[in-house]
Design an enzyme around this catalytic site. Structure first.
Site, PDB file in Angstrom:
ATOM      1  N   GLY A 156       0.832  -1.195   0.000  1.00  7.02           N
ATOM      2  CA  GLY A 156       0.000   0.000   0.000  1.00  7.02           C
ATOM      3  C   GLY A 156       0.866   1.244   0.000  1.00  7.02           C
ATOM      4  N   ARG A 157       0.342   2.338   0.555  1.00  2.35           N
ATOM      5  CA  ARG A 157       1.087   3.605   0.546  1.00  2.35           C
ATOM      6  C   ARG A 157       2.457   3.461   1.212  1.00  2.35           C
ATOM      7  NH1 ARG A 157      -4.028   5.671   2.326  1.00  2.35           N
ATOM      8  NH2 ARG A 157      -5.065   7.028   0.805  1.00  2.35           N
ATOM      9  N   ILE A 158       2.464   2.879   2.416  1.00  2.00           N
ATOM     10  CA  ILE A 158       3.718   2.797   3.165  1.00  2.00           C
ATOM     11  C   ILE A 158       4.648   1.764   2.542  1.00  2.00           C
ATOM     12  CG2 ILE A 158       4.761   2.389   5.426  1.00  2.00           C
ATOM     13  CD1 ILE A 158       2.095   3.304   6.677  1.00  2.00           C
ATOM     14  N   ARG A 179      -2.580  -8.669  -1.419  1.00  3.62           N
ATOM     15  CA  ARG A 179      -3.769  -9.481  -1.693  1.00  3.62           C
ATOM     16  C   ARG A 179      -4.377  -9.178  -3.056  1.00  3.62           C
ATOM     17  NH1 ARG A 179      -7.382  -8.623   3.550  1.00  3.62           N
ATOM     18  NH2 ARG A 179      -6.597  -6.524   3.174  1.00  3.62           N
ATOM     19  N   THR A 239       6.944  -2.506  11.115  1.00  2.00           N
ATOM     20  CA  THR A 239       6.410  -1.201  11.526  1.00  2.00           C
ATOM     21  C   THR A 239       4.898  -1.169  11.322  1.00  2.00           C
ATOM     22  OG1 THR A 239       6.839  -0.305   9.308  1.00  2.00           O
ATOM     23  CG2 THR A 239       8.546   0.035  10.982  1.00  2.00           C
ATOM     24  N   ARG A 241       1.774  -3.618  12.677  1.00  2.00           N
ATOM     25  CA  ARG A 241       1.141  -3.788  13.980  1.00  2.00           C
ATOM     26  C   ARG A 241       1.806  -4.967  14.667  1.00  2.00           C
ATOM     27  NH1 ARG A 241      -0.218   0.610  14.001  1.00  2.00           N
ATOM     28  NH2 ARG A 241      -2.309   1.527  14.066  1.00  2.00           N
ATOM     29  N   GLU A 270       1.592  -3.627  23.587  1.00  2.00           N
ATOM     30  CA  GLU A 270       2.243  -2.360  23.948  1.00  2.00           C
ATOM     31  C   GLU A 270       1.592  -1.737  25.190  1.00  2.00           C
ATOM     32  OE1 GLU A 270       2.312   0.269  20.594  1.00  2.00           O
ATOM     33  OE2 GLU A 270       3.228  -1.210  19.294  1.00  2.00           O
ATOM     34  N   HIS A 288       7.528   2.448  19.171  1.00  2.00           N
ATOM     35  CA  HIS A 288       6.436   2.869  18.288  1.00  2.00           C
ATOM     36  C   HIS A 288       6.615   4.323  17.826  1.00  2.00           C
ATOM     37  CE1 HIS A 288       2.021   1.767  17.237  1.00  2.00           C
ATOM     38  NE2 HIS A 288       2.540   2.550  16.313  1.00  2.00           N
ATOM     39  N   GLY A 290       6.988   5.267  14.551  1.00  2.00           N
ATOM     40  CA  GLY A 290       6.748   5.384  13.117  1.00  2.00           C
ATOM     41  C   GLY A 290       6.307   6.750  12.641  1.00  2.00           C
TER      42      GLY A 290
END
Length: 322
Positions: A156-158, A179, A239, A241, A270, A288, A290
């Site tokens: 995706g974007r990241i 997917r 990065t 979940r 977390e 965390h 990011g």
């Protein structure tokens, strides 16, 4: 009457000022996470709740009756901490903040990749402890990054932003699993190859970077069986979940030398981090971070604010996911 809203954690000051001006807003001045009981009460007290990833919102905190809340304006792109089915059943809208944290999250993923490959965490700990004896040819020999193969799970974007950094910055070959079919100009410009399965990506890659959603569908997507497919010289970067990776299986794989190391910014429970990870020298651990830049966190808050304003003005919230 202004809609009454509660902000569950401290947000950037600029965003909080606008919230107080536009809404009857209750801020979390102490920045202490709300308890499950406090979150349950909030559903009966506020028109909107503005949660973050640190707020667990399972079905059990949603009230069965007397629910005042109409909107959950989430601060963050991921919303696996929210039981969206419970929200939908009660007619509660859910929004998120996509797009604005893409680059910073990809930057952290690349930072983790470089750090674990070049043993930067080990080196800094050694130096700070006063244990460095000076340069020598065999000291903290790491792994070259340039020209290696990066596997991405979730294009995706990241995922694409990470691929750009790796390919154009370090000459890395990119393979990926997604997917749905990804066949756009950006992906083609990187000569990135889509493989038919996660297993195929794991088997080929020198580094594997996770950029898929969390939640039940992807819980323990990377388990013992899949870790065993990776090269013994390969590294895992997460990065996405924390629950995407079976942490117990990862610790076993690191102990046995099944993989060479890992770079992690997220964890299943977390802020708790398993001791088995803390004790590993070949793991780089970040708390965390990011999206943790001033520019991105403010942009996330403003995006959540845009959703909030649009919703209560009777317009379509731009980032509605439920």
């Amino acid at each position: 009457m202004k809609p009454r809203v509660i902000v569950t954690r401290r947000w950037p000051a600029k965003v909080e000022r606008i919230l107080v001006e536009r809404f009857d807003a209750v801020l979390n001045e102490d920045d202490v996470p709300l308890t499950a009981a406090e979150l349950a009460t909030a559903f009966q007290t506020y028109d909107a709740i503005l949660p973050t990833v640190s707020d667990r919102l399972p079905a059990s905190v949603f009230p069965s009756d007397r629910c005042r809340t109409r909107l959950l304006a989430n601060f963050g792109v991921g919303f696996s901490h929210i039981d969206v089915a419970a929200a939908r059943e009660r007619g509660i809208a859910v929004t998120n903040t996509p797009g604005v944290l893409t680059d910073c999250t990809a930057d952290i993923a690349m930072s983790l990749l470089l750090s674990v490959a070049r043993r930067a965490g080990e080196g800094e700990r050694q130096l700070r402890a006063g244990a460095w004896k000076g340069w020598c040819p065999t000291h903290l020999i790491g792994t070259k990054v340039s020209g290696k193969k990066l596997g991405i799970i979730g294009m995706g974007r990241i995922g694409k932003a990470m691929a750009r950094r790796a390919h154009f910055g370090f000459g890395m070959d990119v393979v990926f699993y997604n997917r749905s079919k990804v066949d756009d100009d950006e992906t083609l410009s990187m000569s990135a190859r889509q493989l038919p399965s996660i297993e195929a990506v794991l088997a080929e890659s020198d580094f594997v970077s996770l950029h898929c959603p969390g939640g039940a569908e992807n819980k323990h997507l990377i388990d013992e069986a899949r870790l065993s497919i990776m090269k013994p010289s390969a590294f895992l970067i997460n990065t996405a979940r924390g629950d995407v990776v079976d942490e117990t299986a990862l610790i076993r794989a690191l102990d046995r030398g099944t993989i060479a190391g890992a770079g992690l910014d997220v964890y299943a429970e977390e802020p708790a981090v398993p001791r088995g990870l803390l004790e590993q020298e070949n793991v780089v651990l970040l708390p965390h971070l990011g999206s943790a830049t001033a520019e991105t966190r403010e942009a996330m808050g403003m995006k959540a604010l845009d959703n909030l304003i649009a919703f209560f003005e009777g317009k379509s919230a731009p980032d509605r996911v439920v």
